[in-house]
Design a protein around this motif. Structure first.
Motif, PDB file in Angstrom:
ATOM      1  N   ASP A  83       0.822  -1.215   0.000  1.00  0.00           N
ATOM      2  CA  ASP A  83       0.000   0.000   0.000  1.00  0.00           C
ATOM      3  C   ASP A  83       0.857   1.266   0.000  1.00  0.00           C
ATOM      4  O   ASP A  83       0.529   2.251  -0.669  1.00  0.00           O
ATOM      5  CB  ASP A  83      -0.940  -0.007   1.207  1.00  0.00           C
ATOM      6  N   LEU A  84       1.983   1.256   0.731  1.00  0.00           N
ATOM      7  CA  LEU A  84       2.879   2.404   0.734  1.00  0.00           C
ATOM      8  C   LEU A  84       3.529   2.603  -0.625  1.00  0.00           C
ATOM      9  O   LEU A  84       3.666   3.726  -1.112  1.00  0.00           O
ATOM     10  CB  LEU A  84       3.956   2.229   1.809  1.00  0.00           C
ATOM     11  N   PRO A 128      -4.338   4.871 -14.546  1.00  0.00           N
ATOM     12  CA  PRO A 128      -4.567   3.924 -13.453  1.00  0.00           C
ATOM     13  C   PRO A 128      -3.273   3.614 -12.716  1.00  0.00           C
ATOM     14  O   PRO A 128      -2.173   3.804 -13.258  1.00  0.00           O
ATOM     15  CB  PRO A 128      -5.081   2.667 -14.183  1.00  0.00           C
ATOM     16  N   PRO A 129      -3.364   3.135 -11.476  1.00  0.00           N
ATOM     17  CA  PRO A 129      -2.161   2.669 -10.783  1.00  0.00           C
ATOM     18  C   PRO A 129      -1.492   1.543 -11.572  1.00  0.00           C
ATOM     19  O   PRO A 129      -2.144   0.853 -12.360  1.00  0.00           O
ATOM     20  CB  PRO A 129      -2.704   2.142  -9.442  1.00  0.00           C
ATOM     21  N   PRO A 130      -0.187   1.348 -11.392  1.00  0.00           N
ATOM     22  CA  PRO A 130       0.514   0.301 -12.143  1.00  0.00           C
ATOM     23  C   PRO A 130      -0.078  -1.073 -11.851  1.00  0.00           C
ATOM     24  O   PRO A 130      -0.507  -1.353 -10.724  1.00  0.00           O
ATOM     25  CB  PRO A 130       1.960   0.415 -11.644  1.00  0.00           C
ATOM     26  N   GLU A 184      -3.237  -6.938 -11.131  1.00  0.00           N
ATOM     27  CA  GLU A 184      -2.536  -7.200  -9.874  1.00  0.00           C
ATOM     28  C   GLU A 184      -1.339  -6.275  -9.704  1.00  0.00           C
ATOM     29  O   GLU A 184      -0.813  -5.720 -10.670  1.00  0.00           O
ATOM     30  CB  GLU A 184      -2.067  -8.659  -9.823  1.00  0.00           C
ATOM     31  N   PHE A 185      -0.923  -6.151  -8.444  1.00  0.00           N
ATOM     32  CA  PHE A 185       0.234  -5.350  -8.070  1.00  0.00           C
ATOM     33  C   PHE A 185       0.888  -6.034  -6.883  1.00  0.00           C
ATOM     34  O   PHE A 185       0.219  -6.658  -6.065  1.00  0.00           O
ATOM     35  CB  PHE A 185      -0.194  -3.927  -7.700  1.00  0.00           C
ATOM     36  N   ALA A 186       2.217  -5.932  -6.786  1.00  0.00           N
ATOM     37  CA  ALA A 186       2.936  -6.545  -5.670  1.00  0.00           C
ATOM     38  C   ALA A 186       4.037  -5.613  -5.203  1.00  0.00           C
ATOM     39  O   ALA A 186       4.512  -4.749  -5.950  1.00  0.00           O
ATOM     40  CB  ALA A 186       3.535  -7.893  -6.081  1.00  0.00           C
ATOM     41  N   SER A 187       4.437  -5.781  -3.949  1.00  0.00           N
ATOM     42  CA  SER A 187       5.575  -5.030  -3.423  1.00  0.00           C
ATOM     43  C   SER A 187       6.850  -5.532  -4.120  1.00  0.00           C
ATOM     44  O   SER A 187       6.870  -6.619  -4.696  1.00  0.00           O
ATOM     45  CB  SER A 187       5.674  -5.225  -1.911  1.00  0.00           C
ATOM     46  N   PRO A 188       7.919  -4.720  -4.107  1.00  0.00           N
ATOM     47  CA  PRO A 188       9.117  -5.059  -4.889  1.00  0.00           C
ATOM     48  C   PRO A 188       9.656  -6.462  -4.646  1.00  0.00           C
ATOM     49  O   PRO A 188      10.080  -7.141  -5.582  1.00  0.00           O
ATOM     50  CB  PRO A 188      10.123  -3.982  -4.473  1.00  0.00           C
ATOM     51  N   ARG A 189       9.654  -6.926  -3.396  1.00  0.00           N
ATOM     52  CA  ARG A 189      10.167  -8.273  -3.103  1.00  0.00           C
ATOM     53  C   ARG A 189       9.061  -9.323  -3.089  1.00  0.00           C
ATOM     54  O   ARG A 189       9.284 -10.458  -2.681  1.00  0.00           O
ATOM     55  CB  ARG A 189      10.922  -8.267  -1.767  1.00  0.00           C
ATOM     56  N   GLN A 190       7.874  -8.928  -3.526  1.00  0.00           N
ATOM     57  CA  GLN A 190       6.730  -9.820  -3.664  1.00  0.00           C
ATOM     58  C   GLN A 190       6.305 -10.455  -2.338  1.00  0.00           C
ATOM     59  O   GLN A 190       5.784 -11.568  -2.311  1.00  0.00           O
ATOM     60  CB  GLN A 190       7.019 -10.912  -4.706  1.00  0.00           C
ATOM     61  N   THR A 191       6.526  -9.734  -1.247  1.00  0.00           N
ATOM     62  CA  THR A 191       6.063 -10.231   0.048  1.00  0.00           C
ATOM     63  C   THR A 191       4.603  -9.874   0.290  1.00  0.00           C
ATOM     64  O   THR A 191       3.951 -10.490   1.126  1.00  0.00           O
ATOM     65  CB  THR A 191       6.913  -9.652   1.198  1.00  0.00           C
TER      66      THR A 191
END
Length: 236
Positions: free
Chosen positions: A13-14, A102-104, A123-130
């Motif tokens: 989210d950040l 739109p957001p990425p 879909e979207f994920a944090s850089p390390r996909q956590t």
């Protein structure tokens, strides 16, 4: 640029909020003609479309619109929300950067209808996909102006947030089918629900299609091929 920064904290989210804040500092759509090709990526959308408004000297350009996608190095992933158009006559790329984009995302559903490109979910994920999230939003790209608008039909009957769905239009009705969800990293669930949206209605409203009990229907699936084909006239 069009990618979510890989150096941001690994909080989905950040990362998304920081990207949107940075991206929307621009006030207008910027156009980069003869741009370098899009960076390497997967799971983007790629739709044939007529782009731009016709002028006295030229018609609007036949092209292909590329939006979004993701690139994974094996350690980190980046998601994109850039919009490129491939000119199929000149074989050149144009990059459109819009503060209202739109957001990425990647693995979203898309289709062209009239003067608009529609995008749903992804879909979207944090850089390390956590951390990982699916989208449930619907967007429209005005092809003459290349400006994005988020559409906001009531969400009561809207398709659930998902990736890998497919979308098309029949006459003036938008149809969304299938895809998958992966809630909080739990087991992936594939979908086979069908939802429609009448684009001519004064008030946009999602409607779920419920088939009679015992009807044949496709099994749950994702990332499939779904196309509208001309009706075959009856034989002699």
């Amino acid at each position: 640029g069009g990618a979510a920064a890989a150096a941001a904290p690994d909080d989905v989210d950040l990362v998304l909020a920081a990207f949107i804040e940075h991206h929307r500092r621009s006030a207008v759509v910027t156009v980069t003609s003869d741009a370098p090709p899009p960076s390497p990526r997967a799971h983007f959308s790629f739709n044939p479309a007529v782009v731009g408004a016709p002028t006295a000297d030229a018609m609007a350009n036949p092209g292909v619109v590329l939006f979004g996608g993701e690139h994974c190095t094996g350690e980190k992933v980046r998601f994109f929300n850039d919009t490129y158009v491939l000119d199929t006559v000149k074989h050149s790329w144009t990059l459109y950067t819009s503060p209202s984009a739109p957001p990425p995302r990647a693995a979203h559903a898309s289709t062209v209808h009239g003067n608009s490109l529609f995008v749903f979910g992804g879909e979207f994920a944090s850089p390390r996909q956590t951390q990982f999230k699916h989208f449930r939003d619907l967007w429209s790209l005005n092809l003459p102006t290349m400006e994005w608008t988020q559409l906001s039909p009531p969400k009561g009957n809207a398709p659930a947030a998902r990736s890998g769905a497919r979308m098309l239009t029949v006459k003036n009705t938008l149809l969304i089918f299938g895809g998958f969800i992966d809630p909080a990293g739990r087991q992936t669930k594939y979908l086979n629900d069908l939802t429609i949206l009448d684009l001519d209605a004064e008030i946009l409203e999602w409607k779920k299609v419920v088939l009679p009990l015992g009807s044949l229907e496709p099994s749950p699936r994702s990332a499939f091929r779904w196309e509208q084909v001309p009706a075959v006239p009856p034989g002699p």
